[in-house]
Scaffold this motif. Structure first.
Motif, PDB file in Angstrom:
ATOM      1  N   ILE A   1     -75.811 143.324 -55.978  1.00 46.35           N
ATOM      2  CA  ILE A   1     -76.598 142.146 -55.613  1.00 46.35           C
ATOM      3  C   ILE A   1     -75.727 141.257 -54.743  1.00 46.35           C
ATOM      4  O   ILE A   1     -74.545 141.042 -55.038  1.00 46.35           O
ATOM      5  N   CYS A   2     -76.305 140.751 -53.648  1.00 47.51           N
ATOM      6  CA  CYS A   2     -75.522 140.080 -52.610  1.00 47.51           C
ATOM      7  C   CYS A   2     -76.113 138.719 -52.268  1.00 47.51           C
ATOM      8  O   CYS A   2     -77.324 138.494 -52.368  1.00 47.51           O
ATOM      9  N   ALA A   3     -75.225 137.826 -51.815  1.00 49.13           N
ATOM     10  CA  ALA A   3     -75.620 136.487 -51.379  1.00 49.13           C
ATOM     11  C   ALA A   3     -74.665 136.026 -50.296  1.00 49.13           C
ATOM     12  O   ALA A   3     -73.622 136.656 -50.044  1.00 49.13           O
ATOM     13  N   ASP A   4     -75.008 134.904 -49.675  1.00 50.34           N
ATOM     14  CA  ASP A   4     -74.113 134.236 -48.736  1.00 50.34           C
ATOM     15  C   ASP A   4     -72.939 133.670 -49.543  1.00 50.34           C
ATOM     16  O   ASP A   4     -73.121 132.815 -50.415  1.00 50.34           O
ATOM     17  N   ALA A   5     -71.736 134.121 -49.259  1.00 49.40           N
ATOM     18  CA  ALA A   5     -70.558 133.703 -50.021  1.00 49.40           C
ATOM     19  C   ALA A   5     -70.259 132.213 -49.880  1.00 49.40           C
ATOM     20  O   ALA A   5     -69.568 131.638 -50.723  1.00 49.40           O
ATOM     21  N   SER A   6     -70.769 131.593 -48.827  1.00 55.14           N
ATOM     22  CA  SER A   6     -70.524 130.171 -48.608  1.00 55.14           C
ATOM     23  C   SER A   6     -71.674 129.298 -49.114  1.00 55.14           C
ATOM     24  O   SER A   6     -71.605 128.066 -49.011  1.00 55.14           O
TER      25      SER A   6
END
Length: 216
Positions: A32-37
């Motif tokens: 599962i992935c997201a914008d790290a910032s």
């Protein structure tokens, strides 16, 4: 929620840029992935997975050049990166700029950093924001019925139901064959230390560095 094929990865990149969550396959399992910032997007993963705040997400760099812009790579870190990236190895690396560390708190300081092969790496290359990723499972669930991170779409849906997370795009990669972790090496100090073994074997790390490397 859209389920797309790897050839339709642009929709996943756009979702990440919009602050939404996506799930993509790797050879190991679904991530599962997201914008790290994006504090809210990354924070929702911690909450849904019930993941301790001190257990960082992985920063998926699109290239070694971009990695070098943000992180300090000592001689051993560089040797491991050049040998195993893209691949199933993550390095704990110090940030070059403390402001970058503060803006990407989800991936920690030192940051758990990798250049990934396959769909995950391509997502990082296409997205216009930094990508943070972690396994699609509830943290710390090691009971007798725990299967570990999802390796099929059906298991992804089970994870989503248990976590309450909402994702915009799932990339269908079929069955993930390896069902094993990335290897993690601590490169915060000049002499690298093995934190966790996984698909990249301890012997391979030792061979790459030309010295015996043990788990710290």
């Amino acid at each position: 929620m859209r389920i797309v094929r790897p050839a339709e990865l642009d929709s996943a990149a756009c979702a990440i840029e919009a602050g939404e969550l996506v799930i993509v396959p790797t050879a190991r399992w679904y991530m599962i992935c997201a914008d790290a910032s994006n504090i809210d997007a990354s924070g929702s993963i911690f909450k849904g997975k019930r993941r301790p705040s001190g257990k960082s997400l992985a920063y998926v760099a699109p290239s070694l050049a971009v990695c070098e812009q943000h992180f300090q790579l000592g001689a051993e870190a560089r040797k491991l990166a050049e040998t195993f990236w893209p691949g199933d190895l993550a390095l704990l690396l110090p940030w070059r700029n403390p402001e970058d560390a503060a803006q990407h708190a989800a991936v920690g300081s030192p940051a758990l950093t990798t250049i990934a092969p396959g769909v995950l790496g391509e997502l990082a290359a296409r997205a216009k924001v930094p990508v943070a990723a972690t396994t699609a499972n509830i943290s710390g669930d090691a009971g007798p019925d725990d299967l570990g991170p999802a390796v099929t779409l059906d298991e992804v849906h089970v994870f989503l139901a248990a976590s309450g997370l909402t994702v915009s795009v799932i990339v269908d990669g079929g069955v993930c064959p390896a069902a094993n972790h990335m290897t993690i090496v601590d490169c915060f100090t000049p002499e690298a230390k093995l934190v966790r073994t996984g698909l990249v074997h301890q012997r391979a790390v030792t061979a790459a560095l030309g010295r015996e490397v043990r788990t710290s």
